[in-house]
Scaffold this motif. Structure first.
Motif, PDB file in Angstrom:
ATOM      1  N   TYR A   1     -45.336   2.720  30.059  1.00  0.00           N
ATOM      2  CA  TYR A   1     -45.353   3.204  31.237  1.00  0.00           C
ATOM      3  C   TYR A   1     -44.192   3.446  31.820  1.00  0.00           C
ATOM      4  CZ  TYR A   1     -50.455   1.583  31.656  1.00  0.00           C
ATOM      5  OH  TYR A   1     -51.701   1.123  31.600  1.00  0.00           O
TER       6      TYR A   1
ATOM      7  N   LEU B   1     -47.214   3.942  38.229  1.00  0.00           N
ATOM      8  CA  LEU B   1     -47.019   4.043  36.895  1.00  0.00           C
ATOM      9  C   LEU B   1     -47.813   5.000  36.326  1.00  0.00           C
ATOM     10  CD1 LEU B   1     -46.490   0.810  38.277  1.00  0.00           C
ATOM     11  CD2 LEU B   1     -46.921   0.463  35.763  1.00  0.00           C
TER      12      LEU B   1
ATOM     13  N   PHE C   1     -42.007   0.251  31.259  1.00  0.00           N
ATOM     14  CA  PHE C   1     -42.668  -0.794  31.166  1.00  0.00           C
ATOM     15  C   PHE C   1     -43.427  -0.896  30.074  1.00  0.00           C
ATOM     16  CE2 PHE C   1     -41.623  -3.204  34.908  1.00  0.00           C
ATOM     17  CZ  PHE C   1     -41.702  -2.240  35.982  1.00  0.00           C
TER      18      PHE C   1
ATOM     19  N   PRO D   1     -61.565  -2.945  28.639  1.00  0.00           N
ATOM     20  CA  PRO D   1     -61.865  -2.944  30.092  1.00  0.00           C
ATOM     21  C   PRO D   1     -62.164  -4.570  30.597  1.00  0.00           C
ATOM     22  CG  PRO D   1     -63.694  -1.782  29.527  1.00  0.00           C
ATOM     23  CD  PRO D   1     -62.851  -1.839  28.217  1.00  0.00           C
TER      24      PRO D   1
ATOM     25  N   PHE E   1     -47.609  -7.315  30.849  1.00  0.00           N
ATOM     26  CA  PHE E   1     -46.606  -6.298  30.842  1.00  0.00           C
ATOM     27  C   PHE E   1     -45.261  -6.993  30.608  1.00  0.00           C
ATOM     28  CE2 PHE E   1     -48.167  -2.360  32.831  1.00  0.00           C
ATOM     29  CZ  PHE E   1     -49.552  -2.676  33.104  1.00  0.00           C
ATOM     30  N   GLY E   2     -44.269  -6.269  30.353  1.00  0.00           N
ATOM     31  CA  GLY E   2     -42.867  -6.805  30.086  1.00  0.00           C
ATOM     32  C   GLY E   2     -42.075  -6.791  31.441  1.00  0.00           C
ATOM     33  N   ASP E   3     -40.803  -7.183  31.471  1.00  0.00           N
ATOM     34  CA  ASP E   3     -40.437  -7.221  32.798  1.00  0.00           C
ATOM     35  C   ASP E   3     -39.541  -5.896  33.069  1.00  0.00           C
ATOM     36  OD1 ASP E   3     -39.117 -10.707  32.875  1.00  0.00           O
ATOM     37  OD2 ASP E   3     -40.816  -9.944  33.597  1.00  0.00           O
ATOM     38  N   GLY E   4     -39.650  -4.917  32.283  1.00  0.00           N
ATOM     39  CA  GLY E   4     -39.316  -3.630  32.434  1.00  0.00           C
ATOM     40  C   GLY E   4     -37.879  -3.248  31.984  1.00  0.00           C
TER      41      GLY E   4
ATOM     42  N   HIS F   1     -60.147  -4.843  38.267  1.00  0.00           N
ATOM     43  CA  HIS F   1     -58.820  -5.529  37.874  1.00  0.00           C
ATOM     44  C   HIS F   1     -57.987  -5.547  39.099  1.00  0.00           C
ATOM     45  CE1 HIS F   1     -58.683  -5.746  33.197  1.00  0.00           C
ATOM     46  NE2 HIS F   1     -59.872  -5.142  33.594  1.00  0.00           N
TER      47      HIS F   1
ATOM     48  N   TYR G   1     -53.794  -6.434  39.699  1.00  0.00           N
ATOM     49  CA  TYR G   1     -52.434  -6.937  39.222  1.00  0.00           C
ATOM     50  C   TYR G   1     -51.477  -6.903  40.484  1.00  0.00           C
ATOM     51  CZ  TYR G   1     -53.998  -5.948  34.763  1.00  0.00           C
ATOM     52  OH  TYR G   1     -54.805  -5.689  33.456  1.00  0.00           O
TER      53      TYR G   1
ATOM     54  N   GLN H   1     -47.058  -7.041  41.357  1.00  0.00           N
ATOM     55  CA  GLN H   1     -45.865  -6.643  41.172  1.00  0.00           C
ATOM     56  C   GLN H   1     -44.886  -7.403  42.161  1.00  0.00           C
ATOM     57  OE1 GLN H   1     -44.952  -2.788  40.447  1.00  0.00           O
ATOM     58  NE2 GLN H   1     -43.359  -2.894  38.917  1.00  0.00           N
TER      59      GLN H   1
ATOM     60  N   GLY I   1     -42.144  -6.688  36.263  1.00  0.00           N
ATOM     61  CA  GLY I   1     -43.355  -5.904  35.732  1.00  0.00           C
ATOM     62  C   GLY I   1     -44.885  -6.391  36.512  1.00  0.00           C
ATOM     63  N   PRO I   2     -45.941  -5.445  36.413  1.00  0.00           N
ATOM     64  CA  PRO I   2     -47.069  -5.804  36.971  1.00  0.00           C
ATOM     65  C   PRO I   2     -47.576  -7.102  36.148  1.00  0.00           C
ATOM     66  CG  PRO I   2     -46.849  -3.519  36.564  1.00  0.00           C
ATOM     67  CD  PRO I   2     -45.712  -3.915  35.905  1.00  0.00           C
TER      68      PRO I   2
ATOM     69  N   TYR J   1     -52.399  -4.662  43.257  1.00  0.00           N
ATOM     70  CA  TYR J   1     -53.132  -3.500  43.036  1.00  0.00           C
ATOM     71  C   TYR J   1     -54.254  -3.866  42.441  1.00  0.00           C
ATOM     72  CZ  TYR J   1     -48.442  -1.338  42.539  1.00  0.00           C
ATOM     73  OH  TYR J   1     -46.851  -0.861  42.883  1.00  0.00           O
TER      74      TYR J   1
ATOM     75  N   PHE K   1     -61.246  -0.159  36.170  1.00  0.00           N
ATOM     76  CA  PHE K   1     -60.971   0.014  34.826  1.00  0.00           C
ATOM     77  C   PHE K   1     -62.073   0.489  33.655  1.00  0.00           C
ATOM     78  CE2 PHE K   1     -58.393   0.379  31.077  1.00  0.00           C
ATOM     79  CZ  PHE K   1     -58.211  -0.811  30.160  1.00  0.00           C
TER      80      PHE K   1
ATOM     81  N   LEU L   1     -54.425   1.946  32.472  1.00  0.00           N
ATOM     82  CA  LEU L   1     -54.723   1.343  33.716  1.00  0.00           C
ATOM     83  C   LEU L   1     -53.864   2.130  35.062  1.00  0.00           C
ATOM     84  CD1 LEU L   1     -53.568  -2.361  33.513  1.00  0.00           C
ATOM     85  CD2 LEU L   1     -55.988  -1.669  33.984  1.00  0.00           C
TER      86      LEU L   1
ATOM     87  N   PHE M   1     -52.817   2.974  38.442  1.00  0.00           N
ATOM     88  CA  PHE M   1     -52.195   2.104  39.622  1.00  0.00           C
ATOM     89  C   PHE M   1     -52.034   3.067  40.771  1.00  0.00           C
ATOM     90  CE2 PHE M   1     -50.444  -2.008  38.006  1.00  0.00           C
ATOM     91  CZ  PHE M   1     -50.686  -1.894  36.697  1.00  0.00           C
TER      92      PHE M   1
ATOM     93  N   LYS N   1     -51.233   2.957  45.187  1.00  0.00           N
ATOM     94  CA  LYS N   1     -50.400   2.491  46.075  1.00  0.00           C
ATOM     95  C   LYS N   1     -50.104   0.829  46.191  1.00  0.00           C
ATOM     96  CE  LYS N   1     -48.927   6.605  48.606  1.00  0.00           C
ATOM     97  NZ  LYS N   1     -49.399   7.458  47.645  1.00  0.00           N
TER      98      LYS N   1
END
Lengths: 114, 111
Positions: A35, A43, A90, A99, A105-108, B34, B36, B38, B43-44, B87, B91, B99, B101, B103
């Motif tokens: 993403y 994202l 990410f 689903p 997710f990684g830290d970016g 779902h 999540y 951040q 990251g999320p 968020y 899904f 996913l 996302f 706001k």
């Protein structure tokens, strides 16, 4: 510890200089995804992979390439980066992408293309 | 994926429970809910998900309305580390398993 690892975390580079952002997960996940996050746009998915050697385009694939030669790795390649690819990236993974499964997710990676 | 509506921001006092609402009136029968979050510069992070029944895990609880048109994420005791954007995502797993996302809700925790 279960994790998604991205490298580098930060990169400043110039237009046209090829770069690769690596992503690795240690959870034996089949599904991986990239993403980008931009202010006001949320994202957006670039590419995803359902398994080794299986990749497909997301919503914003232009200017990017990916490969999935091993289950754990999913590198993002910018062959000729341009300033509009300056963004926060990410990588995510999930067992099968379904689903009823969480995505991790990684830290970016913050990329600046000058 | 169907759309969700969340408040832009909420505040909570530290060590108090927080109820984060989400409306999803167009949810379909196969959509999972779902959540999540951040944190700044991260990251999320997956929090919780559910389909029809209420769900609990070590991070939070998810309360789903009987008609599934709304849900609430419950943080039982807010800490400063819980300050983040939350968020709520529907899904369905169609297509690219992406996913989507929105706001989100920015949660501030007051010491």
């Amino acid at each position: 510890e279960a994790q998604v690892t991205q490298n580098p975390r930060y990169l400043i580079t110039v237009t046209g200089k090829k770069l690769t952002v690596t992503c690795s997960q240690n959870m034996n996940h089949e599904y991986m995804s990239w993403y980008r996050q931009d202010p006001g746009l949320g994202l957006r998915q670039i590419y995803y992979s359902m398994n080794v050697e299986v990749t497909d385009k997301g919503d914003v694939p232009e200017g990017y390439k990916v490969s999935r030669k091993e289950k754990r790795n999913f590198p993002l390649i910018l062959e000729s980066p341009s300033p509009n690819q300056t963004s926060l990236y990410f990588c995510a993974s999930s067992l099968l992408g379904r689903p009823n499964q969480p995505q991790h997710f990684g830290d970016g990676t913050r990329l600046s293309i000058l | 994926d169907a759309k969700t509506t969340q408040p832009n921001s909420m505040e909570s006092n530290e060590e108090e429970p927080v109820h984060l609402p989400c409306n999803h009136s167009t949810i379909s029968g196969t959509d999972y809910i779902h959540w999540y979050r951040q944190l700044p510069s991260q990251g999320p992070e997956y929090v919780i998900h559910g389909l029809t029944s209420n769900v609990n895990n070590r991070m939070a609880s998810l309360a789903i309305a009987e008609d599934r048109k709304s849900s609430t994420l419950i943080l039982h005791r807010a800490t400063l580390r819980d300050a983040a954007v939350y968020y709520c995502i529907l899904f369905s797993g169609a297509g690219s398993y992406q996913l989507t996302f929105g706001k989100g809700t920015k949660l501030s925790v007051i010491p």
